[in-house]
Design a protein around this motif. Structure first.
Motif, PDB file in Angstrom:
ATOM      1  N   CYS A   1       1.314   5.249   0.297  1.00  0.00           N
ATOM      2  CA  CYS A   1       0.666   6.480   0.770  1.00  0.00           C
ATOM      3  C   CYS A   1       0.805   7.543  -0.317  1.00  0.00           C
ATOM      4  O   CYS A   1       1.919   7.860  -0.733  1.00  0.00           O
ATOM      5  CB  CYS A   1       1.310   6.960   2.058  1.00  0.00           C
ATOM      6  SG  CYS A   1       0.628   8.529   2.635  1.00  0.00           S
ATOM      7  N   THR A   2      -0.318   8.081  -0.776  1.00  0.00           N
ATOM      8  CA  THR A   2      -0.259   9.063  -1.866  1.00  0.00           C
ATOM      9  C   THR A   2       0.179  10.440  -1.369  1.00  0.00           C
ATOM     10  O   THR A   2       0.395  11.332  -2.174  1.00  0.00           O
ATOM     11  CB  THR A   2      -1.625   9.171  -2.580  1.00  0.00           C
ATOM     12  OG1 THR A   2      -2.643   9.389  -1.602  1.00  0.00           O
ATOM     13  CG2 THR A   2      -1.927   7.905  -3.344  1.00  0.00           C
TER      14      THR A   2
ATOM     15  N   PHE B   1      -3.112   2.421  -3.714  1.00  0.00           N
ATOM     16  CA  PHE B   1      -2.655   3.804  -3.549  1.00  0.00           C
ATOM     17  C   PHE B   1      -3.692   4.481  -2.667  1.00  0.00           C
ATOM     18  O   PHE B   1      -4.878   4.513  -3.019  1.00  0.00           O
ATOM     19  CB  PHE B   1      -2.526   4.482  -4.910  1.00  0.00           C
ATOM     20  CG  PHE B   1      -1.491   3.813  -5.774  1.00  0.00           C
ATOM     21  CD1 PHE B   1      -0.171   4.235  -5.742  1.00  0.00           C
ATOM     22  CD2 PHE B   1      -1.827   2.732  -6.583  1.00  0.00           C
ATOM     23  CE1 PHE B   1       0.796   3.602  -6.519  1.00  0.00           C
ATOM     24  CE2 PHE B   1      -0.867   2.085  -7.355  1.00  0.00           C
ATOM     25  CZ  PHE B   1       0.446   2.526  -7.321  1.00  0.00           C
ATOM     26  N   ALA B   2      -3.264   4.982  -1.524  1.00  0.00           N
ATOM     27  CA  ALA B   2      -4.244   5.374  -0.521  1.00  0.00           C
ATOM     28  C   ALA B   2      -3.842   6.582   0.295  1.00  0.00           C
ATOM     29  O   ALA B   2      -2.662   6.942   0.365  1.00  0.00           O
ATOM     30  CB  ALA B   2      -4.486   4.191   0.411  1.00  0.00           C
ATOM     31  N   LYS B   3      -4.853   7.214   0.900  1.00  0.00           N
ATOM     32  CA  LYS B   3      -4.657   8.381   1.764  1.00  0.00           C
ATOM     33  C   LYS B   3      -4.782   7.961   3.217  1.00  0.00           C
ATOM     34  O   LYS B   3      -5.736   7.267   3.576  1.00  0.00           O
ATOM     35  CB  LYS B   3      -5.735   9.429   1.469  1.00  0.00           C
ATOM     36  CG  LYS B   3      -5.316  10.461   0.444  1.00  0.00           C
ATOM     37  CD  LYS B   3      -6.267  11.634   0.420  1.00  0.00           C
ATOM     38  CE  LYS B   3      -5.542  12.957   0.419  1.00  0.00           C
ATOM     39  NZ  LYS B   3      -4.397  13.038  -0.499  1.00  0.00           N
ATOM     40  N   CYS B   4      -3.859   8.413   4.019  1.00  0.00           N
ATOM     41  CA  CYS B   4      -3.845   8.118   5.443  1.00  0.00           C
ATOM     42  C   CYS B   4      -5.041   8.761   6.126  1.00  0.00           C
ATOM     43  O   CYS B   4      -5.381   9.905   5.858  1.00  0.00           O
ATOM     44  CB  CYS B   4      -2.543   8.675   6.020  1.00  0.00           C
ATOM     45  SG  CYS B   4      -2.345   8.384   7.772  1.00  0.00           S
TER      46      CYS B   4
ATOM     47  N   LEU C   1       0.879  -1.172   0.000  1.00  0.00           N
ATOM     48  CA  LEU C   1       0.000   0.000   0.000  1.00  0.00           C
ATOM     49  C   LEU C   1       0.915   1.220   0.000  1.00  0.00           C
ATOM     50  O   LEU C   1       1.817   1.318   0.845  1.00  0.00           O
ATOM     51  CB  LEU C   1      -0.906  -0.007   1.237  1.00  0.00           C
ATOM     52  CG  LEU C   1      -1.858   1.192   1.382  1.00  0.00           C
ATOM     53  CD1 LEU C   1      -3.189   0.738   2.012  1.00  0.00           C
ATOM     54  CD2 LEU C   1      -1.253   2.306   2.219  1.00  0.00           C
TER      55      LEU C   1
END
Lengths: 156, 156
Positions: free
Chosen positions: B102-103, B139-142, B100
DNA sequence: GTTTGTGCAAATTTTTTGCATTACA
DNA sequence: TGTAATGCAAAAAATTTGCACAAAC
């Protein structure tokens, strides 16, 4: 491209540009419409050649810049199929799918499996992230070979 | 690196080179041992600097060439985390996992979900391919931001 | 002794940057 | 009119290639 999709994606882009205070340039809409007039994957060079062939005056730099905007607006998806070359495809109303890449001929096949969303939800909970997009690629060898032992599609 | 792993990967490489009629050069084993003396991801330039610091006489071209061999021997895994830069990590006895990204800060997290193997088996049956390896990236936002609205890890 | 593999540098490929000019707002 | 966006060319970044030499076999 059908008119309904054309209208929809143009509205999405217009809306995105207004919200993010970017200018509505003719290039941006030309690029979007060019992308949505084709199916399948493409790289920046292919898009550049396609637009040059249609007599658009457009530069590679503008294509690179605007792919960022289209990505952020959710109108295109970016892929890296193992090589150092970014590939794109349109995202609007194109069913969620992933890719299998033939390691013999490098042809790309699509498949769809809802279980990927279950994995996504578990991962979001476990790591405490919100997933924006994902990329799942299988690199695989074709089971059906030709008489000469090669992959049935075509050889690199 | 523990001695057991060291012996095992050296044997795998020796065996691979013999079967494929490649020469057992000192560079090949030096590269393998350098890779297995670190955890985590690295790119060619980092590997090059690490080896130069240890006074190895090695060229980038040799690193690129031999990564192909190590990949094919199943001793390293190659990743592309959205950027045009190949990242590698060691593969032997390193649990199956995915990533994963973080973007916000581009930090890479690992996770493990056995359901990916179920998807793999279904896809193999459906498309009639044998999967050699896969790559799954989220691809992800915290979810947890700092007071200034930034991701909690660090900002790009 | 052959020939594969190596180091080095040059070439290629893909993407980014600088800057003068254009055209949105 | 002010400034973001553009085209073009040059630069940067990552990888590949050509070639003389080294070292496996």
């Amino acid at each position: 491209m059908n008119e309904e999709t054309k209208d929809a994606v143009n509205k999405i882009l217009t809306n995105y540009l207004e919200i993010n205070k970017h200018r509505k340039t003719s290039e941006r809409f030309a690029i979007l419409n060019e992308i949505y007039s084709h199916n399948g994957h493409f790289d920046i060079e292919q898009l550049y050649v396609m637009m040059k062939n249609k007599k658009y005056r457009v530069s590679r730099a503008t294509l690179y810049n605007n792919m960022e905007i289209l990505l952020d607006a959710g109108l295109v998806i970016k892929h890296q199929f193992g090589k150092n070359l970014a590939q794109f495809e349109r995202a609007y109303k194109y069913r969620q799918h992933d890719h299998l890449i033939c390691t013999d001929c490098e042809k790309v096949f699509e498949f769809c499996d809802p279980r990927i969303m279950q994995i996504q939800r578990s991962t979001e909970d476990m790591l405490r992230f919100d997933v924006q997009h994902h990329s799942l690629n299988f690199f695989a060898k074709c089971r059906q070979l030709t008489e000469t032992g090669q992959c049935q599609h075509f050889k690199k």
